[in-house]
Motif scaffolding. Structure first.
Motif, PDB file in Angstrom:
ATOM      1  N   ASP A 116       0.817  -1.218   0.000  1.00 58.40           N
ATOM      2  CA  ASP A 116       0.000   0.000   0.000  1.00 58.40           C
ATOM      3  C   ASP A 116       0.845   1.260   0.000  1.00 58.40           C
ATOM      4  N   TYR A 117       2.017   1.201   0.621  1.00 55.84           N
ATOM      5  CA  TYR A 117       2.893   2.374   0.659  1.00 55.84           C
ATOM      6  C   TYR A 117       3.461   2.680  -0.730  1.00 55.84           C
ATOM      7  N   ILE A 118       3.833   1.628  -1.466  1.00 51.35           N
ATOM      8  CA  ILE A 118       4.318   1.821  -2.837  1.00 51.35           C
ATOM      9  C   ILE A 118       3.253   2.491  -3.686  1.00 51.35           C
ATOM     10  N   ARG A 119       2.013   2.028  -3.535  1.00 50.92           N
ATOM     11  CA  ARG A 119       0.903   2.612  -4.287  1.00 50.92           C
ATOM     12  C   ARG A 119       0.688   4.074  -3.908  1.00 50.92           C
ATOM     13  N   LEU A 120       0.707   4.348  -2.606  1.00 54.44           N
ATOM     14  CA  LEU A 120       0.433   5.695  -2.108  1.00 54.44           C
ATOM     15  C   LEU A 120       1.473   6.697  -2.589  1.00 54.44           C
ATOM     16  N   THR A 121       2.736   6.299  -2.552  1.00 48.37           N
ATOM     17  CA  THR A 121       3.823   7.218  -2.913  1.00 48.37           C
ATOM     18  C   THR A 121       4.201   7.133  -4.386  1.00 48.37           C
ATOM     19  N   LYS A 122       3.589   6.183  -5.109  1.00 47.56           N
ATOM     20  CA  LYS A 122       3.885   5.988  -6.525  1.00 47.56           C
ATOM     21  C   LYS A 122       5.389   5.813  -6.755  1.00 47.56           C
ATOM     22  N   THR A 123       5.938   4.848  -6.025  1.00 52.10           N
ATOM     23  CA  THR A 123       7.375   4.577  -6.100  1.00 52.10           C
ATOM     24  C   THR A 123       7.633   3.382  -7.010  1.00 52.10           C
ATOM     25  N   PRO A 124       8.242   3.564  -8.171  1.00 51.86           N
ATOM     26  CA  PRO A 124       8.560   2.433  -9.045  1.00 51.86           C
ATOM     27  C   PRO A 124       9.413   1.400  -8.315  1.00 51.86           C
ATOM     28  N   THR A 125       8.968   0.155  -8.352  1.00 47.29           N
ATOM     29  CA  THR A 125       9.634  -0.904  -7.597  1.00 47.29           C
ATOM     30  C   THR A 125       9.916  -2.096  -8.489  1.00 47.29           C
ATOM     31  N   LEU A 126      11.181  -2.509  -8.527  1.00 45.76           N
ATOM     32  CA  LEU A 126      11.598  -3.696  -9.265  1.00 45.76           C
ATOM     33  C   LEU A 126      11.811  -4.801  -8.243  1.00 45.76           C
TER      34      LEU A 126
END
Length: 415
Positions: A116-126
């Motif tokens: 949910d944090y990745i989604r909230l901050t829109k942080t590209p994650t590999l």
């Protein structure tokens, strides 16, 4: 004053050049691309986590810490393999270090903890982690995975066990975490659909200190046992499995991490002949891997495995995407689109992504053999272009519950 067509064309050209110069200046002014690595450097998963860092550092050093014309600053965070710590470290990387993207984390339960944090901050994650539903029923638009889901290699391993090894009755054992549960569920589904039976399912705590009681409780009227263990757990389980004389009664086979090169170097003859399935092996015969495996072996005195291969592959995807956007990683939407559109040759072979951001690539059946006085995972069969949905229709696959302890239901367990 009369404005001619020539004046307009010159003005347009000047504007275009100014715009291009502005973009170039903006990229230069932005400084380094800041990459955050979420890995594990303490606890039972540490051997793999350390390899993740070593391989990523190697990839960057080979390119003078520069990708697509921009310097790269790598910030490493140790999650200790704890979900709450993974979330805290992710927040630090994003909010304190202002990273442009993340590589990692290692474990599925860590990826679920930061979803949910990745989604909230829109942080590209590999991602290295195999958490199934982040590229299935609840896809994360800021998430790509160039390794595999938990079950992506277990599907072909089950196919191989039933069709090549002719197994009919099997046991599964795995760490009692999302990764282990999902992997064994995928293995069970394919194996039983091919006519086999899973007669015993065991899940052990990630921090199990001793497997003696588990080994003595294994049923011996099965053809084999599937090991869904990670980190040093596979090594410790197998050692006790052999000490108790069980290798003569049950043929062990393994998932992606059970006999990873990171632990294989500490093993002896007990590992010989064991077959596993993974998207990578240090023995892969392609030019990129030959160069990587040789360099890694020369620097660290052992072969790269799943964990080292994971970050080296993710780095190749990152570089390809950065080139596609001319290094302008600040444009998150365009950069994320470039990541998902990536098609690139890597040390694991060709990599591309499905519509959910999960890799489609080769899966290799490997057998432990001795080579040049060391143990290696020799490739004995290739399943090409394996997707997370195996041979199933994606819509039908997604209509079922996510793989877990309870799905698919275990209908053939014996007391």
């Amino acid at each position: 004053m009369r404005i001619t067509r020539r004046d307009l064309m010159q003005a347009a050209a000047a504007t275009a050049l100014t715009g291009f110069a502005g973009e170039t200046a903006a990229v230069e002014a932005a400084g380094a691309v800041r990459v955050g690595l979420l890995t594990v450097k303490t606890g039972p998963l540490a051997s793999g986590g350390i390899d993740m860092e070593r391989a990523l550092v190697m990839y960057l050093k080979e390119r003078n810490n520069e990708l697509a014309g921009r310097k790269v600053e790598l910030i490493v965070a140790d999650t200790a393999g704890v979900p709450a710590t993974a979330r805290t470290k992710t927040q630090e990387l994003v909010e304190r270090n202002n990273v442009h993207c993340l590589i990692g984390p290692l474990a599925a339960f860590e990826a679920l903890a930061i979803d949910d944090y990745i989604r909230l901050t829109k942080t590209p994650t590999l991602s290295v982690a195999a958490a199934e539903d982040m590229t299935q029923r609840h896809p994360n638009p800021w998430f790509v995975r160039a390794t595999s889901t938990s079950a992506q290699c277990a599907h072909p391993m089950a196919d191989y066990c039933s069709k090549e090894l002719k197994f009919k009755r099997m046991i599964t054992i795995a760490d009692d975490i999302a990764y282990g549960q999902e992997m064994c569920a995928g293995f069970q589904r394919v194996f039983e659909e091919n006519g086999g039976k899973i007669i015993q399912k065991l899940f052990t705590p990630l921090t199990t200190p001793d497997y003696g009681a588990v080994v003595t409780d294994l049923k011996t009227d099965a053809d084999g046992i599937f090991l869904g263990l990670a980190g040093s757990n596979g090594f410790r389980f197998l050692r006790q499995f052999v000490e108790y004389g069980m290798k003569e009664k049950l043929q062990p086979v393994g998932g992606m991490t059970a006999l990873d090169e990171a632990v294989l170097r500490n093993m002896g003859d007990e590992a010989l002949g064991i077959v596993t399935a993974c998207w990578y092996s240090a023995e892969l015969d392609n030019p990129l891997n030959k160069q990587f495996a040789k360099a890694f072996r020369e620097e660290f005195s052992y072969d790269p495995g799943f964990y080292a291969g994971s970050t080296y592959v993710e780095a190749a995807v990152l570089e390809s995407a950065l080139k596609a956007v001319s290094g302008t990683v600040e444009g998150k939407d365009a950069f994320m689109a470039a990541l998902r559109a990536t098609k690139v040759d890597t040390v694991r072979g060709p990599v591309r992504f499905d519509e959910f951001g999960n890799v489609v690539g080769n899966v290799y059946i490997r057998k432990v053999v001795r080579k040049d006085a060391r143990l290696v995972n020799a490739v004995i069969k290739t399943y090409p272009d394996v997707s997370q949905f195996w041979t199933y229709d994606p819509k039908q696959f997604l209509g079922n519950p996510v793989y877990s302890r309870d799905f698919p239901p275990a209908k053939n367990l014996e007391k």
